[in-house]
Design a protein around this motif. Structure first.
Motif, mmCIF file in Angstrom:
data_model
loop_
_atom_site.group_PDB
_atom_site.id
_atom_site.type_symbol
_atom_site.label_atom_id
_atom_site.label_comp_id
_atom_site.label_asym_id
_atom_site.label_seq_id
_atom_site.Cartn_x
_atom_site.Cartn_y
_atom_site.Cartn_z
ATOM 1 N N ARG A 22 -16.146 -8.778 26.670
ATOM 2 C CA ARG A 22 -17.284 -9.767 26.290
ATOM 3 C C ARG A 22 -17.777 -9.565 24.952
ATOM 4 N NH1 ARG A 22 -21.927 -11.387 25.781
ATOM 5 N NH2 ARG A 22 -22.851 -13.027 27.329
ATOM 6 N N ASP A 23 -17.920 -8.276 24.371
ATOM 7 C CA ASP A 23 -18.599 -7.959 23.124
ATOM 8 C C ASP A 23 -17.397 -8.423 21.828
ATOM 9 O OD1 ASP A 23 -19.883 -6.870 20.817
ATOM 10 O OD2 ASP A 23 -19.798 -5.096 21.347
ATOM 11 N N TRP A 24 -17.203 -9.563 21.986
ATOM 12 C CA TRP A 24 -16.370 -10.649 21.360
ATOM 13 C C TRP A 24 -16.142 -10.269 19.665
ATOM 14 C CZ3 TRP A 24 -17.346 -14.772 18.218
ATOM 15 C CH2 TRP A 24 -18.655 -15.403 18.367
ATOM 16 N N GLY A 25 -17.219 -9.806 19.118
ATOM 17 C CA GLY A 25 -17.461 -9.415 17.713
ATOM 18 C C GLY A 25 -16.894 -8.049 17.450
ATOM 19 N N GLN A 26 -16.775 -7.263 18.277
ATOM 20 C CA GLN A 26 -16.500 -5.795 18.110
ATOM 21 C C GLN A 26 -15.092 -5.592 18.604
ATOM 22 O OE1 GLN A 26 -18.552 -3.437 16.561
ATOM 23 N NE2 GLN A 26 -19.331 -5.468 15.968
ATOM 24 N N VAL A 27 -14.068 -6.506 18.808
ATOM 25 C CA VAL A 27 -12.638 -6.187 19.328
ATOM 26 C C VAL A 27 -12.247 -4.857 18.577
ATOM 27 C CG1 VAL A 27 -10.433 -7.040 19.211
ATOM 28 C CG2 VAL A 27 -12.102 -8.417 19.589
ATOM 29 N N HIS A 28 -12.212 -4.574 17.214
ATOM 30 C CA HIS A 28 -11.848 -3.550 16.446
ATOM 31 C C HIS A 28 -12.534 -2.068 16.695
ATOM 32 C CE1 HIS A 28 -15.196 -4.936 14.453
ATOM 33 N NE2 HIS A 28 -15.377 -3.893 13.501
ATOM 34 N N ARG A 29 -13.247 -2.460 17.734
ATOM 35 C CA ARG A 29 -14.219 -0.965 17.904
ATOM 36 C C ARG A 29 -14.018 -0.532 19.159
ATOM 37 N NH1 ARG A 29 -18.617 -2.665 13.887
ATOM 38 N NH2 ARG A 29 -18.116 -1.407 12.251
ATOM 39 N N ARG A 30 -14.356 -1.839 19.968
ATOM 40 C CA ARG A 30 -14.469 -1.451 21.567
ATOM 41 C C ARG A 30 -13.283 -1.884 22.484
ATOM 42 N NH1 ARG A 30 -19.996 -3.385 24.242
ATOM 43 N NH2 ARG A 30 -18.970 -2.005 25.879
ATOM 44 N N LEU A 31 -12.381 -2.502 21.903
ATOM 45 C CA LEU A 31 -11.248 -3.109 22.724
ATOM 46 C C LEU A 31 -10.050 -2.670 22.212
ATOM 47 C CD1 LEU A 31 -11.024 -4.919 25.211
ATOM 48 C CD2 LEU A 31 -10.533 -6.701 23.920
ATOM 49 N N ALA A 32 -9.635 -2.801 20.935
ATOM 50 C CA ALA A 32 -8.326 -2.732 20.536
ATOM 51 C C ALA A 32 -8.134 -1.909 19.091
ATOM 52 C CB ALA A 32 -7.550 -3.720 20.564
ATOM 53 N N PRO A 33 -9.109 -0.605 19.082
ATOM 54 C CA PRO A 33 -9.170 -0.127 17.658
ATOM 55 C C PRO A 33 -7.599 0.386 17.245
ATOM 56 C CG PRO A 33 -9.877 1.238 19.470
ATOM 57 C CD PRO A 33 -9.686 -0.133 20.155
ATOM 58 N N GLY A 34 -7.497 0.106 15.976
ATOM 59 C CA GLY A 34 -6.186 0.381 15.451
ATOM 60 C C GLY A 34 -4.966 -0.749 15.357
ATOM 61 N N PHE A 35 -5.192 -1.557 16.365
ATOM 62 C CA PHE A 35 -4.338 -2.674 16.479
ATOM 63 C C PHE A 35 -5.039 -3.951 15.703
ATOM 64 C CE2 PHE A 35 -3.318 -6.577 19.150
ATOM 65 C CZ PHE A 35 -1.774 -6.873 18.895
ATOM 66 N N VAL A 36 -6.486 -3.866 16.162
ATOM 67 C CA VAL A 36 -7.413 -4.784 15.303
ATOM 68 C C VAL A 36 -8.086 -4.140 14.370
ATOM 69 C CG1 VAL A 36 -9.116 -6.524 15.306
ATOM 70 C CG2 VAL A 36 -7.291 -6.509 17.228
ATOM 71 N N VAL A 37 -7.935 -4.177 13.046
ATOM 72 C CA VAL A 37 -8.781 -3.284 12.015
ATOM 73 C C VAL A 37 -10.217 -3.906 11.707
ATOM 74 C CG1 VAL A 37 -6.489 -2.300 11.390
ATOM 75 C CG2 VAL A 37 -7.403 -4.204 10.350
ATOM 76 N N ASP A 38 -10.436 -5.183 12.049
ATOM 77 C CA ASP A 38 -11.639 -5.747 11.667
ATOM 78 C C ASP A 38 -11.960 -6.984 12.331
ATOM 79 O OD1 ASP A 38 -14.165 -5.677 10.145
ATOM 80 O OD2 ASP A 38 -13.276 -7.240 8.780
ATOM 81 N N THR A 39 -13.169 -7.148 12.806
ATOM 82 C CA THR A 39 -13.644 -8.277 13.276
ATOM 83 C C THR A 39 -14.783 -9.048 12.818
ATOM 84 O OG1 THR A 39 -12.634 -7.484 15.381
ATOM 85 C CG2 THR A 39 -14.066 -9.519 15.600
ATOM 86 N N ARG A 40 -14.813 -10.212 12.350
ATOM 87 C CA ARG A 40 -16.162 -10.603 11.761
ATOM 88 C C ARG A 40 -16.490 -11.799 12.327
ATOM 89 N NH1 ARG A 40 -13.990 -11.470 7.181
ATOM 90 N NH2 ARG A 40 -13.862 -13.694 7.130
#
Length: 136
Positions: A22-40
């Protein structure tokens, strides 16, 4: 149009898994770190940068807390011109120790089903590890 559908067990409570998704702006931290490197976040659009250099702009179509489901569509970025609509959902009873993660992607042209499916599979493994890790 190709449909990519994955449903996998997640070693996290439904509430914990949904909180990360649900924290859709934090994919790179909370859901898929490393696979996603940034979300803005830019209004109702999130810009997602993947480790392989792919960058997409995703319009958040719906965010349903009761169903624990998010739906989004690619509206720009490296994947153009492609039709890409996806949803992620967490299934499980409140209070359960584990849950099920469902990721469905509709993609066109059909020829992209292989490469997009491979990205989904890679992402799922990162998500399973991330959500299955002990909470911080």
């Amino acid at each position: 149009m190709a449909v990519i559908h994955r449903e996998v067990p997640i070693d996290a409570t439904p509430a914990r898994a949904w909180a990360a998704i649900r924290d859709w702006g934090q994919v790179h931290r909370r859901l898929a770190p490393g696979f996603v490197v940034d979300t803005r976040v830019e209004g109702e659009v999130r810009v997602v940068a993947f480790a392989d250099g792919t960058v997409v702009r995703e319009l958040i179509v719906s965010l349903d807390d009761d169903a624990r489901r998010i739906a989004y569509a690619v509206v720009g970025g490296s994947l153009e011109p492609v039709h890409h609509h996806a949803s992620m959902q967490v299934l499980g009873e409140d209070g359960a120790a584990a849950s099920r993660f469902v990721w469905t992607v509709d993609v066109q042209p059909h020829a992209l089903a292989g490469p997009i499916g491979a990205m989904v599979d890679q992402g799922i493994e990162v998500i399973r590890r991330t959500l299955g890790a002990a909470p911080a």
